[in-house]
Design a protein around this motif. Structure first.
Motif, PDB file in Angstrom:
ATOM      1  N   GLU A 219       0.830  -1.213   0.000  1.00 19.55           N
ATOM      2  CA  GLU A 219       0.000   0.000   0.000  1.00 19.55           C
ATOM      3  C   GLU A 219       0.857   1.251   0.000  1.00 19.55           C
ATOM      4  OE1 GLU A 219      -3.348   0.071  -0.437  1.00 19.55           O
ATOM      5  OE2 GLU A 219      -2.900  -2.037  -0.836  1.00 19.55           O
ATOM      6  N   PHE A 223       0.402   3.984  -3.067  1.00 21.18           N
ATOM      7  CA  PHE A 223       0.126   5.405  -2.902  1.00 21.18           C
ATOM      8  C   PHE A 223       1.264   6.251  -3.481  1.00 21.18           C
ATOM      9  CE2 PHE A 223      -3.231   3.959  -0.312  1.00 21.18           C
ATOM     10  CZ  PHE A 223      -4.079   5.025  -0.029  1.00 21.18           C
ATOM     11  N   GLN A 228       1.079  10.112  -3.658  1.00 18.50           N
ATOM     12  CA  GLN A 228       0.412  10.302  -2.375  1.00 18.50           C
ATOM     13  C   GLN A 228       1.229   9.620  -1.291  1.00 18.50           C
ATOM     14  OE1 GLN A 228      -3.876   9.667  -2.249  1.00 18.50           O
ATOM     15  NE2 GLN A 228      -4.000   9.836  -4.479  1.00 18.50           N
ATOM     16  N   ASN A 230       1.290   7.619   2.197  1.00 21.43           N
ATOM     17  CA  ASN A 230       0.514   6.789   3.109  1.00 21.43           C
ATOM     18  C   ASN A 230       1.322   6.630   4.390  1.00 21.43           C
ATOM     19  OD1 ASN A 230      -0.897   4.744   4.469  1.00 21.43           O
ATOM     20  ND2 ASN A 230      -1.588   3.827   2.553  1.00 21.43           N
TER      21      ASN A 230
END
Length: 263
Positions: A219, A223, A228, A230
């Motif tokens: 994950e 991201f 992004q 995380n």
């Protein structure tokens, strides 16, 4: 300081030479995720519908979804293969020569881990280039933004391999343990399907996947590829790296080995 840098360069160079001479290792590292991307994804595409979930802002193809998980697969397999080479080096005696160098043992193991992680990054970006050739594109800056996430994930998985190699003394046993660790860690994660999809089948399995450090590594990469951050995933990945690295240092502690021989 020059001795420390020399050791880092020598160990990293040895890892690079071993990788260059083992061309089938590089081919296998590409073929394995490409089989999932081009073959298995075709069958799973219809069975696994994906909703709009972060970091995605629209519907995506299943092939796009599993790319971060396949990057994690490359890091996972390479981390285990690097640890396998450590077991081999220990059996042949070259590991003993490395650890008797006039430098702290933790630094020598960290150099080994850093060299293996750099090799993993080369394999990951080669896979991303092939995926791009098959029209699976990601944000242009995402390839660069994902580099720190890939490095942290590679260090965490490499430290796991180091910890296992310190506890297993025979090459034949380590090969079996690799499969015992790799496949549950990979399949019980968000690499191939989102956690909400797993929850539809079993809340318990979903909770196990959520505790899996490989899930957080995937994950974090996912991201980062979409520019992004995380934070929780990065934190859990860093904590897992610290725990696995501490276990590896404990396993390679010479005092512990001496006490074992006396016992």
């Amino acid at each position: 300081m020059s001795a420390w840098l020399l050791a880092l360069r020598a160990i990293a160079w040895r890892e690079a030479l071993r990788f260059v001479h083992q061309r089938e290792r590089f081919i296998a590292a590409l073929v394995r995720p490409l089989v999932w991307l081009l073959v298995f994804a075709a069958g799973f595409r219809a069975a696994l519908g994906l909703s709009i979930l972060p970091p995605y802002q629209t519907y995506i193809t299943y092939e796009t979804y599993i790319v971060p998980g396949l990057c994690g697969m490359i890091l996972l397999f390479n981390g285990m293969q690097s640890a396998l080479s450590l077991v081999h080096d220990r059996e042949t005696g070259s590991m003993r020569l490395l650890l008797t160098a006039p430098l702290p043992r933790w630094y020598l193991l960290l150099c080994k881990l850093a060299g293996a992680t750099l090799i993993s990054l080369v394999q990951v970006y080669a896979f991303l280039a092939v995926a791009w050739a098959f029209d699976i594109t990601l944000p242009a800056w995402g390839y660069l933004a994902a580099l720190p996430a890939l490095m942290l994930a590679g260090l965490m998985l490499g430290a796991l391999g180091l910890a296992l190699s310190s506890l297993i003394k025979q090459l034949e046993n380590f090969a079996g343990v690799m499969n015992f660790v790799i496949f549950p860690m990979f399949f019980l994660s968000s690499a191939l399907y989102p956690l909400w999809k797993m929850a539809e089948s079993s809340e318990l399995l979903r909770d196990i996947c959520a505790l899996n450090p490989f899930t957080h590594a995937v994950e974090m990469i996912r991201f980062a590829l979409y520019l992004q951050w995380n934070g929780p995933a990065a934190l859990w990945t860093a904590l897992a790296f610290a725990a696995f690295a501490a276990l590896a240092l404990w396993g390679y502690d010479p005092a512990r080995g001496l006490m074992r021989r006396k016992g």
